[in-house]
Design an enzyme around this catalytic site. Sequence first.
Site, mmCIF file in Angstrom:
data_model
loop_
_atom_site.group_PDB
_atom_site.id
_atom_site.type_symbol
_atom_site.label_atom_id
_atom_site.label_comp_id
_atom_site.label_asym_id
_atom_site.label_seq_id
_atom_site.Cartn_x
_atom_site.Cartn_y
_atom_site.Cartn_z
ATOM 1 N N TYR A 52 0.677 -1.247 0.335
ATOM 2 C CA TYR A 52 0.084 -0.162 -0.184
ATOM 3 C C TYR A 52 1.094 1.398 0.315
ATOM 4 O O TYR A 52 0.810 2.190 -0.367
ATOM 5 C CB TYR A 52 -1.006 -0.045 0.998
ATOM 6 C CG TYR A 52 -1.759 -1.034 0.674
ATOM 7 C CD1 TYR A 52 -3.151 -1.049 -0.234
ATOM 8 C CD2 TYR A 52 -2.321 -2.550 1.484
ATOM 9 C CE1 TYR A 52 -3.886 -1.494 -0.519
ATOM 10 C CE2 TYR A 52 -2.946 -3.676 1.149
ATOM 11 C CZ TYR A 52 -4.322 -2.614 0.076
ATOM 12 O OH TYR A 52 -4.925 -3.765 -0.156
ATOM 13 N N GLN A 85 -15.540 1.458 -5.324
ATOM 14 C CA GLN A 85 -14.579 0.315 -5.084
ATOM 15 C C GLN A 85 -13.509 0.370 -5.446
ATOM 16 O O GLN A 85 -12.421 0.460 -4.648
ATOM 17 C CB GLN A 85 -15.513 -0.737 -6.090
ATOM 18 C CG GLN A 85 -16.628 -1.044 -6.387
ATOM 19 C CD GLN A 85 -15.929 -1.963 -7.445
ATOM 20 O OE1 GLN A 85 -15.807 -3.650 -7.276
ATOM 21 N NE2 GLN A 85 -16.770 -2.316 -8.344
ATOM 22 N N HIS A 103 -14.530 0.480 0.285
ATOM 23 C CA HIS A 103 -12.560 -1.231 0.291
ATOM 24 C C HIS A 103 -11.910 0.082 0.816
ATOM 25 O O HIS A 103 -11.276 -0.366 0.751
ATOM 26 C CB HIS A 103 -12.910 -0.875 -1.822
ATOM 27 C CG HIS A 103 -13.537 -2.093 -1.993
ATOM 28 N ND1 HIS A 103 -13.468 -3.010 -3.431
ATOM 29 C CD2 HIS A 103 -15.276 -2.656 -1.484
ATOM 30 C CE1 HIS A 103 -14.688 -3.555 -3.233
ATOM 31 N NE2 HIS A 103 -15.651 -4.005 -2.544
#
Length: 232
Positions: A52, A85, A103
């Site tokens: 990430y 999303q 999400h």
Amino acid sequence: MKIVISSGAGISAESGITTFRDAGGLWENYPVMDVASDEGFARNPALVHKFYNERRAQLLQAQPNAAHIALAELEKKHDVRVITQNVDDLHERAGSTNVLHLHGELMKVRSMTHPEREYKLPCDQLTDKGIETTPDTRDSYGDQVRPHIVFFGEAVPNFDRATAMVNNADVVVVIGTSLVVYPAASLLQYAREGTKVFYIDPKPATVPSWVTVIAKPATEGVADFIKMLDEL
Ligand code: OAD
């Protein structure tokens, strides 16, 4: 008119953000269950933080494209809600004021002990002051933080709000999603009878016959949709 946009990775493709399942997509290069599942995070949190961190670095290089901008401008004439999303912030940066993330959000982390403590990166209350985090990153309470992402294996907390929004819409526009991941893929089923539903994607998935498919990239498809909207 009440317009609900339901976007997926494809809307950000023309901004240079890699999608998940296209050729060369993220899930071709990273084992999805290692970097985006609750089990993967428990097994190797450092790898998940690193994944990430890389996504954030890519996002900082990206700008909203003409599709994000046209949808934000639509707010001048209509009641527009975006359900996405996507974990990027390109809808917000384009100016959309009503964005629900299904999400999670890439630029946020949250406390692992007190999940309601969310931090927008970069953040002074964290031991790491930049946009990179690790399993050693702590908040000012001394608690570990994790990416604010809905991992596979976890519930989608905003889904009920999303279905209510779709159920209340006059027009629903689904953009740039392979319609593979549930429950997000089922959202269009919550449209009321009579609601106009559009789907913009250059390689559209199979959808019911009552959906108007615009088989084009988001920037072109959104421009076409806006012309059609004027004729509704
Ligand atoms: P996918 O990568 O599964 O699908 C991307 C879609 O975008 C495909 O249908 C492409 O045809 C389309 N596409 C590609 N370029 C496009 C363009 N220029 N304009 C419009 N569409 C284009 O991405 P999602 O369906 O968003 O979840 O994936 C859903 C979820 O799977 C993601 O939110 C992510 C992932 O695992 C999590 O990580 C929790």
